[in-house]
Design a protein around this motif. Sequence first.
Motif, PDB file in Angstrom:
ATOM      1  N   TRP A 285       0.877  -1.176   0.000  1.00  8.12           N
ATOM      2  CA  TRP A 285       0.000   0.000   0.000  1.00  8.12           C
ATOM      3  C   TRP A 285       0.910   1.221   0.000  1.00  8.12           C
ATOM      4  O   TRP A 285       1.628   1.479   0.974  1.00  8.12           O
ATOM      5  CB  TRP A 285      -0.908   0.010   1.229  1.00  8.12           C
ATOM      6  N   GLY A 286       0.899   1.970  -1.101  1.00 11.84           N
ATOM      7  CA  GLY A 286       1.736   3.147  -1.217  1.00 11.84           C
ATOM      8  C   GLY A 286       0.939   4.413  -0.986  1.00 11.84           C
ATOM      9  O   GLY A 286      -0.221   4.513  -1.397  1.00 11.84           O
ATOM     10  N   THR A 287       1.552   5.391  -0.321  1.00 18.01           N
ATOM     11  CA  THR A 287       0.861   6.640  -0.014  1.00 18.01           C
ATOM     12  C   THR A 287       1.768   7.834  -0.301  1.00 18.01           C
ATOM     13  O   THR A 287       2.998   7.726  -0.241  1.00 18.01           O
ATOM     14  CB  THR A 287       0.446   6.687   1.474  1.00 18.01           C
ATOM     15  N   LEU A 288       1.150   8.953  -0.595  1.00 18.17           N
ATOM     16  CA  LEU A 288       1.860  10.214  -0.806  1.00 18.17           C
ATOM     17  C   LEU A 288       1.047  11.312  -0.134  1.00 18.17           C
ATOM     18  O   LEU A 288      -0.076  11.597  -0.544  1.00 18.17           O
ATOM     19  CB  LEU A 288       2.022  10.505  -2.295  1.00 18.17           C
ATOM     20  N   LEU A 289       1.600  11.920   0.929  1.00 15.74           N
ATOM     21  CA  LEU A 289       0.868  12.940   1.681  1.00 15.74           C
ATOM     22  C   LEU A 289       1.312  14.334   1.267  1.00 15.74           C
ATOM     23  O   LEU A 289       2.510  14.626   1.184  1.00 15.74           O
ATOM     24  CB  LEU A 289       1.083  12.746   3.184  1.00 15.74           C
ATOM     25  N   THR A 290       0.323  15.197   1.012  1.00 17.23           N
ATOM     26  CA  THR A 290       0.564  16.603   0.680  1.00 17.23           C
ATOM     27  C   THR A 290      -0.252  17.466   1.626  1.00 17.23           C
ATOM     28  O   THR A 290      -1.484  17.352   1.670  1.00 17.23           O
ATOM     29  CB  THR A 290       0.151  16.920  -0.762  1.00 17.23           C
ATOM     30  N   ASP A 291       0.415  18.298   2.410  1.00 19.14           N
ATOM     31  CA  ASP A 291      -0.271  19.243   3.300  1.00 19.14           C
ATOM     32  C   ASP A 291      -0.262  20.609   2.624  1.00 19.14           C
ATOM     33  O   ASP A 291       0.758  21.293   2.595  1.00 19.14           O
ATOM     34  CB  ASP A 291       0.434  19.295   4.653  1.00 19.14           C
ATOM     35  N   ARG A 292      -1.382  20.990   2.085  1.00 14.83           N
ATOM     36  CA  ARG A 292      -1.474  22.243   1.322  1.00 14.83           C
ATOM     37  C   ARG A 292      -1.488  23.474   2.217  1.00 14.83           C
ATOM     38  O   ARG A 292      -1.411  24.609   1.721  1.00 14.83           O
ATOM     39  CB  ARG A 292      -2.721  22.224   0.442  1.00 14.83           C
ATOM     40  N   THR A 293      -1.591  23.260   3.529  1.00  9.85           N
ATOM     41  CA  THR A 293      -1.597  24.396   4.468  1.00  9.85           C
ATOM     42  C   THR A 293      -0.228  24.626   5.091  1.00  9.85           C
ATOM     43  O   THR A 293      -0.042  25.597   5.827  1.00  9.85           O
ATOM     44  CB  THR A 293      -2.620  24.150   5.597  1.00  9.85           C
TER      45      THR A 293
ATOM     46  N   ARG B  21       5.840  13.413   1.098  1.00  7.45           N
ATOM     47  CA  ARG B  21       6.637  12.209   1.352  1.00  7.45           C
ATOM     48  C   ARG B  21       5.882  10.951   0.938  1.00  7.45           C
ATOM     49  O   ARG B  21       4.702  10.781   1.259  1.00  7.45           O
ATOM     50  CB  ARG B  21       6.990  12.124   2.828  1.00  7.45           C
ATOM     51  N   TYR B  22       6.595  10.083   0.241  1.00  4.89           N
ATOM     52  CA  TYR B  22       6.064   8.778  -0.130  1.00  4.89           C
ATOM     53  C   TYR B  22       6.329   7.779   0.990  1.00  4.89           C
ATOM     54  O   TYR B  22       7.440   7.689   1.508  1.00  4.89           O
ATOM     55  CB  TYR B  22       6.722   8.285  -1.425  1.00  4.89           C
ATOM     56  N   ARG B  23       5.294   7.052   1.383  1.00  6.18           N
ATOM     57  CA  ARG B  23       5.423   5.997   2.388  1.00  6.18           C
ATOM     58  C   ARG B  23       4.823   4.720   1.817  1.00  6.18           C
ATOM     59  O   ARG B  23       3.744   4.762   1.230  1.00  6.18           O
ATOM     60  CB  ARG B  23       4.686   6.346   3.681  1.00  6.18           C
ATOM     61  N   ALA B  24       5.516   3.616   2.036  1.00  3.08           N
ATOM     62  CA  ALA B  24       5.019   2.322   1.553  1.00  3.08           C
ATOM     63  C   ALA B  24       4.883   1.363   2.732  1.00  3.08           C
ATOM     64  O   ALA B  24       5.753   1.315   3.609  1.00  3.08           O
ATOM     65  CB  ALA B  24       5.969   1.744   0.519  1.00  3.08           C
ATOM     66  N   PHE B  25       3.791   0.640   2.727  1.00  2.03           N
ATOM     67  CA  PHE B  25       3.525  -0.381   3.739  1.00  2.03           C
ATOM     68  C   PHE B  25       3.492  -1.707   2.996  1.00  2.03           C
ATOM     69  O   PHE B  25       2.619  -1.939   2.154  1.00  2.03           O
ATOM     70  CB  PHE B  25       2.206  -0.088   4.448  1.00  2.03           C
ATOM     71  N   VAL B  26       4.437  -2.590   3.298  1.00  2.00           N
ATOM     72  CA  VAL B  26       4.692  -3.716   2.404  1.00  2.00           C
ATOM     73  C   VAL B  26       5.023  -4.978   3.172  1.00  2.00           C
ATOM     74  O   VAL B  26       5.514  -4.923   4.312  1.00  2.00           O
ATOM     75  CB  VAL B  26       5.863  -3.360   1.454  1.00  2.00           C
TER      76      VAL B  26
ATOM     77  N   GLU C 217      -0.722  -1.712   9.409  1.00  2.00           N
ATOM     78  CA  GLU C 217       0.137  -0.531   9.518  1.00  2.00           C
ATOM     79  C   GLU C 217      -0.343   0.579   8.584  1.00  2.00           C
ATOM     80  O   GLU C 217      -0.363   1.760   8.952  1.00  2.00           O
ATOM     81  CB  GLU C 217       1.581  -0.905   9.217  1.00  2.00           C
ATOM     82  N   PHE C 218      -0.720   0.213   7.364  1.00  2.00           N
ATOM     83  CA  PHE C 218      -1.253   1.209   6.421  1.00  2.00           C
ATOM     84  C   PHE C 218      -2.518   1.841   6.984  1.00  2.00           C
ATOM     85  O   PHE C 218      -2.650   3.074   7.014  1.00  2.00           O
ATOM     86  CB  PHE C 218      -1.545   0.554   5.074  1.00  2.00           C
ATOM     87  N   TRP C 219      -3.459   1.013   7.433  1.00  5.82           N
ATOM     88  CA  TRP C 219      -4.735   1.544   7.915  1.00  5.82           C
ATOM     89  C   TRP C 219      -4.527   2.417   9.155  1.00  5.82           C
ATOM     90  O   TRP C 219      -5.154   3.470   9.295  1.00  5.82           O
ATOM     91  CB  TRP C 219      -5.709   0.416   8.212  1.00  5.82           C
ATOM     92  N   GLY C 220      -3.637   1.987  10.051  1.00  8.33           N
ATOM     93  CA  GLY C 220      -3.370   2.773  11.249  1.00  8.33           C
ATOM     94  C   GLY C 220      -2.795   4.128  10.915  1.00  8.33           C
ATOM     95  O   GLY C 220      -3.182   5.154  11.496  1.00  8.33           O
TER      96      GLY C 220
ATOM     97  N   GLU D  87      -7.161  -9.721  14.016  1.00  7.58           N
ATOM     98  CA  GLU D  87      -5.719  -9.601  14.188  1.00  7.58           C
ATOM     99  C   GLU D  87      -5.363  -8.163  14.569  1.00  7.58           C
ATOM    100  O   GLU D  87      -6.126  -7.220  14.302  1.00  7.58           O
ATOM    101  CB  GLU D  87      -4.991 -10.033  12.914  1.00  7.58           C
ATOM    102  N   PRO D  88      -4.212  -7.952  15.205  1.00  6.39           N
ATOM    103  CA  PRO D  88      -3.861  -6.615  15.704  1.00  6.39           C
ATOM    104  C   PRO D  88      -3.922  -5.547  14.625  1.00  6.39           C
ATOM    105  O   PRO D  88      -3.347  -5.700  13.541  1.00  6.39           O
ATOM    106  CB  PRO D  88      -2.421  -6.812  16.207  1.00  6.39           C
ATOM    107  N   GLY D  89      -4.625  -4.452  14.922  1.00  6.85           N
ATOM    108  CA  GLY D  89      -4.679  -3.310  14.036  1.00  6.85           C
ATOM    109  C   GLY D  89      -5.623  -3.416  12.868  1.00  6.85           C
ATOM    110  O   GLY D  89      -5.780  -2.450  12.112  1.00  6.85           O
ATOM    111  N   ILE D  90      -6.284  -4.559  12.706  1.00 12.19           N
ATOM    112  CA  ILE D  90      -7.203  -4.728  11.570  1.00 12.19           C
ATOM    113  C   ILE D  90      -8.535  -4.067  11.909  1.00 12.19           C
ATOM    114  O   ILE D  90      -9.139  -4.374  12.941  1.00 12.19           O
ATOM    115  CB  ILE D  90      -7.412  -6.220  11.248  1.00 12.19           C
ATOM    116  N   PRO D  91      -9.007  -3.149  11.050  1.00 15.57           N
ATOM    117  CA  PRO D  91     -10.266  -2.453  11.342  1.00 15.57           C
ATOM    118  C   PRO D  91     -11.469  -3.352  11.121  1.00 15.57           C
ATOM    119  O   PRO D  91     -11.401  -4.355  10.392  1.00 15.57           O
ATOM    120  CB  PRO D  91     -10.260  -1.307  10.327  1.00 15.57           C
TER     121      PRO D  91
END
Length: 552
Positions: A353-361, A368-373, A389-392, A432-436
């Motif tokens: 699960w790859g993510t890219l966060l942009t804070d426009r404020t 930053r790119y973050r990958a949960f793999v 980990e991705f969902w958390g 399982e731990p952390g699973i929504p």
Amino acid sequence: MAAVVLHPRDLAGCEHRLALDHSHPGLMRSRSDTPEAQRRKEAAEHHRAAVREMVRGLHSDQPPGTVVIVDARADHATRVAQTLAACADEAAWIWNATLPIDRDRGRRGHAELLIRDGAGYLPVIVVNHRVSYPAKPHRNDTVPNGGSALTSPVWAWVPAPDPSRNGRNHRRDQLRLAQLTTMLLDLDLATSTDPAQLRAGAIGLDADCIVVYEMATLLEDYAEVFTRREAIAGQHVATTPRRIGECRSCPWWTRCGPELEARRDVSLVVGGHQSSVLTEAGITSIDQLAHYRGDPPPEWPSNARFEDTVVNAIAWLTGTPLVRRLPEPAVVRADVEVDVDMESYGELGAYLWGTLLTDRTDASRPVRYRAFVTWEPLPTRDEARSFAEFWGWLSAEREATRAAGKTFAAYCYSQQAENRWLLGSAKRFAGEPGIPAVSEVEAFIASDEWVDIYEAVSTNFICPNGKGLKKIAPVAGFTWRDAEASGEASMDWYREAVGHGGAVTDLAQRQRLFEYNEDDVRATKVLREWIDTRAKDEVPHEDQVLGFRHRD
């Protein structure tokens, strides 16, 4: 004697491909599978092997000979002999049943299972796709309503109405079952000679039941299809190429594509059914469609905007890659934006699960790119850890953004795949731990904070070359670092990255997958920002494009 012998796979799909396959048998035999076709075959074989072992295990306490496994490694004649011997011995379940080639009637086929019912056998096929889905409940009611499937448990043949399921009609499956049923009838091995009494089944991807088919109506349809297909394969009915979805993976496209372009065939710019409607109305070329000014043909599908097809034709002639529907393109924006892209390997799981966060404020906060793999070969329970980990992380960013009084949105491109694995992961790893909870995931998917850029593209633009991210993002100026980047290629990279199937592990391919996934989320970001800013000036409006017709 029949001039040709048809396999069930010859009964559906492109008629022109069937004609070419049978007129050039030597070429077909010499062709090797594409990597994509090989992956599909391997995935299907993996699924069939799992079902085979399940069937064997479910009957392990039964007398010897209850389940007979025909040797898949044996030659065709041996497999046929083993199948017929098992039928003669009245085995209850026959796996990998291979029927004799009927050259007189022009049929061949095999069934993953033959199940004895009464004095005869019925075919059950095992397929690597879903053959049923849960029936939707009444609103405010947990009891499913409207299920129309007839099912049987996988451990016994006891068909009964199943109110919890609806069947999925796969024409290829049904035609295959009809051919197998017909062959059993011809061999005097069927459960009845009365079509109304004949049934067959399919075990799908979930392998939790057998979906049962009543064969009478299917056999009537099959008889018509078989007669026409036999004539096509025997070169008694002429065919002509037409672009359809199947062309993307067809080995004959290198021949058909140039032929279609040379005659500027209308199927190059519209879907298969639409091109049939246009052809019946006498509109056979892109030029005719581009200059068309009348009403849509009478049989034009109501869910398709006819003007879009005219625009597509003009765009093909003028080389226009994208056309605006709206005067001002619009897309949902937020203070904090997270782009999400998931990588899966077939049906075995979602490993990244790859993510890219942009804070426009906050301009000082890095994009930053973050990958949960997980790099444990799928299927693996470690997938639960990476998903948790991705969902958390995603949930924490949402909550922190809200607490700061800011707006939040997460974006993906074509959410069908992401939604499937979001929900599937919550269900498979529940507890399982952390699973929504599934309800938590469903609430997120239904919220305004989960935005599909594919839908925004569909709303804002007419896309002559398709709506895939790798078709649209380059129009906005984005380029992937890897010239070979594609979903298909990523499957090969993954196999090497984890040493799947005995392959040598190549750690460099892991970095390649990270870069591919990062480029996908960055492409979504670039595309969204472009839609919100420059697109209105860089993409012509459909009114401008339709002005082409006034050049006559």
